[in-house]
Design a protein around this motif. Structure first.
Motif, short mmCIF file in Angstrom:
data_model
loop_
_atom_site.label_atom_id
_atom_site.label_comp_id
_atom_site.label_asym_id
_atom_site.label_seq_id
_atom_site.Cartn_x
_atom_site.Cartn_y
_atom_site.Cartn_z
N GLN A 161 0.79 -1.22 0.00
CA GLN A 161 0.00 0.00 0.00
C GLN A 161 0.83 1.28 0.00
OE1 GLN A 161 -2.56 -0.69 3.44
NE2 GLN A 161 -4.15 -1.53 2.12
N ASP A 162 2.04 1.24 0.51
CA ASP A 162 2.89 2.42 0.47
C ASP A 162 3.38 2.62 -0.97
OD1 ASP A 162 4.75 4.36 2.25
OD2 ASP A 162 5.94 3.49 0.62
N SER A 163 3.17 3.81 -1.52
CA SER A 163 3.47 4.01 -2.93
C SER A 163 4.96 3.84 -3.24
CB SER A 163 2.99 5.40 -3.38
OG SER A 163 3.64 6.42 -2.64
N PHE A 164 5.83 4.27 -2.34
CA PHE A 164 7.26 4.13 -2.58
C PHE A 164 7.68 2.67 -2.51
CE2 PHE A 164 11.78 4.24 -1.62
CZ PHE A 164 12.25 5.21 -2.48
N ALA A 165 7.30 1.99 -1.43
CA ALA A 165 7.71 0.60 -1.25
C ALA A 165 7.11 -0.31 -2.31
CB ALA A 165 7.34 0.12 0.15
N SER A 166 5.85 -0.12 -2.64
CA SER A 166 5.22 -1.00 -3.63
C SER A 166 5.82 -0.78 -5.02
CB SER A 166 3.70 -0.79 -3.65
OG SER A 166 3.37 0.53 -4.03
N SER A 167 6.17 0.46 -5.34
CA SER A 167 6.83 0.73 -6.63
C SER A 167 8.23 0.12 -6.65
CB SER A 167 6.91 2.23 -6.88
OG SER A 167 5.63 2.78 -7.10
N PHE A 168 8.93 0.21 -5.55
CA PHE A 168 10.26 -0.40 -5.44
C PHE A 168 10.16 -1.91 -5.63
CE2 PHE A 168 13.92 -1.98 -2.92
CZ PHE A 168 14.94 -1.26 -3.51
N ARG A 169 9.16 -2.52 -5.01
CA ARG A 169 8.95 -3.96 -5.14
C ARG A 169 8.64 -4.33 -6.59
NH1 ARG A 169 4.25 -6.83 -5.13
NH2 ARG A 169 3.03 -5.10 -4.26
N ARG A 170 7.79 -3.58 -7.25
CA ARG A 170 7.44 -3.89 -8.64
C ARG A 170 8.65 -3.71 -9.56
NH1 ARG A 170 2.68 -1.22 -7.17
NH2 ARG A 170 3.27 0.68 -8.29
N MET A 171 9.44 -2.66 -9.31
CA MET A 171 10.64 -2.45 -10.11
C MET A 171 11.58 -3.65 -10.00
SD MET A 171 13.66 0.42 -9.70
CE MET A 171 14.19 -0.27 -8.12
N LEU A 172 11.83 -4.10 -8.77
CA LEU A 172 12.75 -5.23 -8.58
C LEU A 172 12.18 -6.51 -9.19
CD1 LEU A 172 14.10 -4.73 -4.95
CD2 LEU A 172 15.11 -4.00 -7.13
N THR A 173 10.87 -6.68 -9.11
CA THR A 173 10.23 -7.87 -9.69
C THR A 173 10.44 -7.88 -11.20
OG1 THR A 173 8.59 -7.92 -7.91
CG2 THR A 173 8.07 -9.14 -9.92
N LEU A 174 10.28 -6.72 -11.83
CA LEU A 174 10.48 -6.62 -13.28
C LEU A 174 11.93 -6.87 -13.68
CD1 LEU A 174 8.48 -3.42 -14.33
CD2 LEU A 174 7.98 -5.77 -15.01
N GLU A 175 12.86 -6.31 -12.92
CA GLU A 175 14.25 -6.25 -13.33
C GLU A 175 15.13 -7.38 -12.81
OE1 GLU A 175 15.69 -4.21 -15.43
OE2 GLU A 175 13.95 -2.95 -15.79
N GLN A 176 14.63 -8.23 -11.94
CA GLN A 176 15.49 -9.21 -11.27
C GLN A 176 16.20 -10.15 -12.23
OE1 GLN A 176 13.44 -12.40 -9.08
NE2 GLN A 176 11.49 -11.62 -9.90
N TYR A 177 15.60 -10.44 -13.37
CA TYR A 177 16.22 -11.37 -14.32
C TYR A 177 17.06 -10.65 -15.38
CZ TYR A 177 12.82 -14.49 -12.20
OH TYR A 177 12.06 -15.20 -11.30
#
Length: 201
Positions: A104-120
């Motif tokens: 729900q936190d906009s910063f943390a959730s965006s950070f999580r989505r960024m890492l999910t996209l870029e991890q590979y």
């Protein structure tokens, strides 16, 4: 941090979370804010500087949240006494708060989505993904259970954190997001009850 510098950081993270870090040029970040690249460069040297500032902010937030719940902020090898002071009640409440934070936190959730996209795509992003969302929190939870005196702390950690990790993705795709939050709360409460019974707390 100035308002402009903060706006650049948040806009950049939003774009990184949507399109991936590598796909977003500095011009897109500037365009999102209606400023020139030159104006952006007055605040950040380049895109990497923006990214490093995002990670630094995430590190600060992580430590602040742990301190708020009186949870250890480092490895058990450096903070044994702090781990020994953790209670099941506080641990469960921290788990609930962390799930809300990462969804729900906009910063943390965006950070999580960024890492999910870029991890590979990037070894560095893969390491950050593991640190913040996968092996890092799993190991942290195992250390907590070990300090609390439970047998098979890694097994306990899998049972505690595994469903939370799964529910991040479920939350992202759910229409009734409040129902996901309620389900996670209920799961953690029941897990806490089982843990108390096991230790006769």
């Amino acid at each position: 941090m100035s308002d402009t510098k903060k706006s650049i950081l948040l806009s950049a993270l939003g774009l990184f979370a949507r399109d991936g870090y590598e796909a977003v040029p500095v011009s897109a970040i500037a365009g999102e804010l209606g400023i020139t690249k030159g104006a952006l460069y007055k605040h950040y040297k380049n895109k990497r500087d923006i990214f490093d500032s995002i990670v630094s902010r995430m590190e600060r937030h992580d430590a602040e949240r742990a301190n708020e719940f009186q949870m250890p902020t480092g490895p058990v090898s450096h903070m044994e006494e702090e781990y020994l002071r953790v209670t099941v009640d506080r641990f469960v409440e921290y788990g609930k708060a962390q799930f809300r934070y990462w969804t729900q936190d906009s910063f943390a959730s965006s950070f999580r989505r960024m890492l999910t996209l870029e991890q590979y795509r990037s070894p560095e992003m893969g390491r950050l993904y593991q640190q913040y969302l996968a092996s890092g929190p799993l190991g942290y939870v195992a250390d907590i259970f070990g300090s609390l005196g439970y047998a098979d702390p890694m097994e306990k950690a899998l049972g505690f954190y595994g469903p939370m990790f799964l529910m991040y993705s479920v939350y992202d795709g759910a229409e009734a997001k409040d129902g996901i939050i309620a389900a996670v709360d209920s799961y953690l409460e029941k897990t806490g009850n089982r843990l108390r019974e096991e230790k006769n707390i």
